[in-house]
Design a protein around this motif. Structure first.
Motif, PDB file in Angstrom:
ATOM      1  N   LEU A 194      -1.265  -3.254  -0.857  1.00 32.35           N
ATOM      2  CA  LEU A 194      -0.625  -2.004  -0.447  1.00 32.35           C
ATOM      3  C   LEU A 194       0.852  -2.257  -0.153  1.00 32.35           C
ATOM      4  O   LEU A 194       1.243  -3.341   0.310  1.00 32.35           O
ATOM      5  CB  LEU A 194      -1.316  -1.432   0.789  1.00 32.35           C
ATOM      6  N   SER A 195       1.667  -1.249  -0.361  1.00 27.62           N
ATOM      7  CA  SER A 195       3.114  -1.411  -0.202  1.00 27.62           C
ATOM      8  C   SER A 195       3.518  -1.708   1.232  1.00 27.62           C
ATOM      9  O   SER A 195       4.494  -2.406   1.485  1.00 27.62           O
ATOM     10  CB  SER A 195       3.820  -0.139  -0.690  1.00 27.62           C
ATOM     11  N   SER A 196       2.784  -1.182   2.183  1.00 29.76           N
ATOM     12  CA  SER A 196       3.128  -1.364   3.600  1.00 29.76           C
ATOM     13  C   SER A 196       2.349  -2.500   4.246  1.00 29.76           C
ATOM     14  O   SER A 196       2.337  -2.631   5.473  1.00 29.76           O
ATOM     15  CB  SER A 196       2.863  -0.071   4.363  1.00 29.76           C
ATOM     16  N   ALA A 197       1.679  -3.335   3.460  1.00 25.65           N
ATOM     17  CA  ALA A 197       0.758  -4.337   3.997  1.00 25.65           C
ATOM     18  C   ALA A 197       1.440  -5.328   4.931  1.00 25.65           C
ATOM     19  O   ALA A 197       0.913  -5.666   5.998  1.00 25.65           O
ATOM     20  CB  ALA A 197       0.076  -5.078   2.854  1.00 25.65           C
ATOM     21  N   SER A 198       2.620  -5.817   4.555  1.00 25.55           N
ATOM     22  CA  SER A 198       3.307  -6.813   5.371  1.00 25.55           C
ATOM     23  C   SER A 198       3.695  -6.246   6.732  1.00 25.55           C
ATOM     24  O   SER A 198       3.530  -6.906   7.767  1.00 25.55           O
ATOM     25  CB  SER A 198       4.546  -7.321   4.629  1.00 25.55           C
ATOM     26  N   VAL A 199       4.203  -5.013   6.744  1.00 27.73           N
ATOM     27  CA  VAL A 199       4.583  -4.369   8.012  1.00 27.73           C
ATOM     28  C   VAL A 199       3.357  -4.170   8.885  1.00 27.73           C
ATOM     29  O   VAL A 199       3.391  -4.414  10.103  1.00 27.73           O
ATOM     30  CB  VAL A 199       5.276  -3.015   7.738  1.00 27.73           C
ATOM     31  N   LEU A 231       6.936   3.811  12.841  1.00 30.09           N
ATOM     32  CA  LEU A 231       7.267   2.917  11.723  1.00 30.09           C
ATOM     33  C   LEU A 231       7.708   3.669  10.470  1.00 30.09           C
ATOM     34  O   LEU A 231       7.977   3.033   9.445  1.00 30.09           O
ATOM     35  CB  LEU A 231       6.048   2.047  11.388  1.00 30.09           C
ATOM     36  N   ASP A 232       7.747   4.991  10.554  1.00 26.49           N
ATOM     37  CA  ASP A 232       8.142   5.818   9.415  1.00 26.49           C
ATOM     38  C   ASP A 232       7.223   5.563   8.215  1.00 26.49           C
ATOM     39  O   ASP A 232       7.676   5.371   7.073  1.00 26.49           O
ATOM     40  CB  ASP A 232       9.604   5.561   9.027  1.00 26.49           C
ATOM     41  N   LEU A 233       5.905   5.548   8.493  1.00 30.54           N
ATOM     42  CA  LEU A 233       4.898   5.401   7.448  1.00 30.54           C
ATOM     43  C   LEU A 233       4.323   6.770   7.110  1.00 30.54           C
ATOM     44  O   LEU A 233       4.529   7.751   7.832  1.00 30.54           O
ATOM     45  CB  LEU A 233       3.769   4.478   7.926  1.00 30.54           C
ATOM     46  N   THR A 234       3.566   6.821   6.021  1.00 30.39           N
ATOM     47  CA  THR A 234       2.830   8.047   5.728  1.00 30.39           C
ATOM     48  C   THR A 234       1.707   8.209   6.752  1.00 30.39           C
ATOM     49  O   THR A 234       1.325   7.238   7.440  1.00 30.39           O
ATOM     50  CB  THR A 234       2.221   8.004   4.323  1.00 30.39           C
ATOM     51  N   ILE A 235       1.158   9.420   6.847  1.00 26.02           N
ATOM     52  CA  ILE A 235       0.066   9.662   7.795  1.00 26.02           C
ATOM     53  C   ILE A 235      -1.110   8.733   7.517  1.00 26.02           C
ATOM     54  O   ILE A 235      -1.688   8.129   8.443  1.00 26.02           O
ATOM     55  CB  ILE A 235      -0.397  11.142   7.734  1.00 26.02           C
TER      56      ILE A 235
END
Length: 590
Positions: free
Chosen positions: A357-362, A113-117
């Motif tokens: 959090l910025s990635s919460a929806s994903v 998903l190209d997220l941070t660790i």
């Protein structure tokens, strides 16, 4: 804003749809979780129901209360015997197993998903735990039963691994938000969750069991309500001081359930109904919360993450954590496949949304899709996997009828249903020949769908259900009578004296309790004791010793016959003394 009347109508419709879905699920073998979620999705804003619902805080609240009550219900149905047989492998899987699964899945998610660790590890932690209710509903719906140790390991692991996943999720959210740094404070958070949750759960469980047995409530319906209140109090108390409320309420349920409180069966029935209501409303509410269009966008990456979790992360965790506990390879494979995800991951997926959090929806959409894939792929194939690995054991059908003791006082008695199969010691025996101890009555025989009033000459047939009323101390002897002929022989407790009728024959005593009395097989205990003592006038308290047991005269009739005998199982040292005494007697006779 919907009116209260409309909300009541919607709740009734969802419950009815949930019940119909459960019947449909059992018929075709699809996990009930999957069907409930689909029903919720159809009822949502993008489905035919058109219900607008995007309140993640409310969904989190519904999920938390529902999980609390579901875990309490699971706890009161978990016997200590299950925990004793499986707590070591289940405990390692519930902690180390969840950690390994979370790390492997999280690293894969961060790359896919190209997220941070840290964001990837957060997603892995959310899907790290398994769901007991889903696992066993699939097994029961598919008509599959597995051996007790394997089933107990799955049950205890599934009931106790949620706190680990919750701790990892909360800890990582606080780290990502900058509230807690990585290091000692995170370790302290984990220790507080586990230690305080355990202490509160055990304390509330012990005190709650005492209260239920000594409160003397006048209304039967108040006992289930009181048990529920104790569960909620345990959860809230642990959470208030920084402990794991989920672990606490599960332990409270275990302690209360094993202390057999007053109106025990009523409490079980009440919480079974509550657990079903919670499952239906929770799963459908979470389904309504989702957006099918967003799930389609997340489908590709979520399928890859699901594949990693199912085929790599869970098997690695199981083989590392469970292999030392002497499971066969096929059992480890089965444990690896039973990594079903349920309500906890979806509920935990609302935490990042609430935290902003910025990635919460994903994360939410991916977790929801992963749960759907896990429930459908693993859940639907679970019965087939169990049969393929040859892990099934013979099915024991429930009796068509049951008896129960309904009392608002603590009664020192049990009603036990014994299934008589072809390998049972009691099969084809007359009731009068069963060598049952005093204080035991066969109250009912159920054959097919017929009720047979038991009599002394009634014969137990294979397939019968013998329903017995007994006092708890004599349960080990009765278990022996109805055990399999080739079963592993469990030692009888040596500290108890078991009452037996003097009319029982030596043959029957040896047959059912694996004894060797070296006496006339057709003699009664009365006749044998008289012969051993060498006199016709017997007094209460006189005893004879054998290699394994000592028989003591406890009651004599007006005519001088021995009515009741107390049988005491000898300890090893006592057995050696009995053998030495026997050898001296034989040498004296020579």
């Amino acid at each position: 804003m919907l009116s209260i009347e409309t909300l009541i109508l919607i709740s009734g419709i969802l419950l009815l749809l949930g019940i119909a879905s459960n019947k449909f699920s059992a018929t075709i073998g699809v996990p009930v979780l999957f069907v409930f979620l689909v029903v919720g999705m159809l009822a949502g804003s993008e489905g035919i129901g058109g219900i607008e619902f995007e309140n993640y805080s409310l969904a989190h609240g519904i999920g938390t209360v529902a999980l609390c009550l579901i875990l309490f219900d699971g706890g009161i149905r978990t016997p200590y015997a299950s925990i004793r047989s499986a707590w070591k492998p289940a405990g390692v899987l519930a902690t180390g197993g969840v950690l390994i699964t979370s790390v492997v899945t999280g690293l894969a998610a961060s790359w896919i998903l190209d997220l941070t660790i840290w964001q990837g590890l957060l997603l892995g932690s959310i899907v790290g735990s398994t769901d007991a209710s889903v696992v066993f509903s699939v097994l029961r719906g598919g008509g599959v039963h597995i051996r007790p140790k394997l089933a107990n390991t799955l049950e205890v692991e599934s009931g106790s691994n949620d706190p680990m996943a919750i701790f990892l999720t909360v800890g990582l959210i606080q780290m990502i938000s900058g509230k807690v740094p990585f290091g000692f404070e995170l370790v302290t958070l984990f220790a507080n969750q586990m230690i305080l949750g355990t202490i509160v759960g055990l304390l509330v469980g012990r005190s709650g069991a005492w209260l239920l047995n000594h409160s003397r409530l006048e209304a039967a319906g108040l006992y289930p309500v009181m048990a529920t209140a104790l569960g909620l109090f345990s959860f809230g108390s642990a959470a208030a001081i920084g402990g794991s409320g989920f672990l606490s309420v599960y332990l409270t349920g275990i302690v209360i359930g094993n202390h057999r409180p007053v109106f025990h069966r009523g409490i079980l029935l009440f919480h079974d109904a509550v657990a079903w209501i919670c499952q239906i409303l929770m799963f459908t509410a979470l389904g309504i919360l989702s957006f099918p269009s967003r799930l389609l966008d997340a489908a590709g990456p979520a399928l890859l993450i699901s594949a990693v979790m199912i085929l790599v992360a869970r098997p690695v965790a199981v083989f590392i954590c469970a292999a030392p506990f002497k499971f066969a390879n096929r059992e480890l494979i089965f444990l690896s496949w039973v990594g079903l995800k349920g309500a906890v991951p979806i509920t935990l997926a609302t935490f990042p949304m609430i935290a902003g959090l910025s990635s919460a929806s994903v994360i939410f959409d991916t977790v929801f899709f992963v749960v759907l894939v896990s429930a459908l792929v693993q859940g639907w194939t679970l019965p087939t996997i169990a049969r393929y690995l040859k892990l099934e054991v013979p099915t024991r059908l429930p009796p068509p009828v049951t008896l129960e003791i309904s009392s608002l006082r603590n009664i020192d008695g049990d009603i036990v249903d014994y299934f008589v199969d072809k390998d049972c010691r009691a099969t084809n025996c007359m009731i009068k020949d069963l060598a049952l101890p005093d204080g035991v009555v066969i109250a009912l025989i159920v054959r097919d769908e017929q009720i047979i009033p038991p009599q002394g000459r009634s014969i137990l047939r294979s397939g019968d259900h013998a329903i017995l009323v007994l006092r708890p101390p004599v349960r080990p002897l009765v278990d022996r009578v109805f055990s399999h002929r080739e079963s592993v022989k469990n030692e009888l407790p040596a500290e108890l004296e078991f009452p037996l009728r003097g009319s029982i024959r030596v043959r029957e005593l040896e047959q059912f309790y694996d004894l060797n009395l070296d006496s006339d097989k057709d003699a009664t205990l009365d006749t044998m004791i008289r012969k051993r003592l060498g006199k016709s006038s017997i007094k209460i308290g006189e005893a004879v010793e054998f290699e394994q047991v000592k028989l003591c005269v406890r009651e004599i009739s007006d005519h001088g016959t021995i009515e009741f005998v107390g049988m005491v199982v000898l300890l090893q040292s006592e057995t050696n003394r009995a053998e030495e005494k026997s050898r001296h007697q034989e040498s004296g006779n020579d």
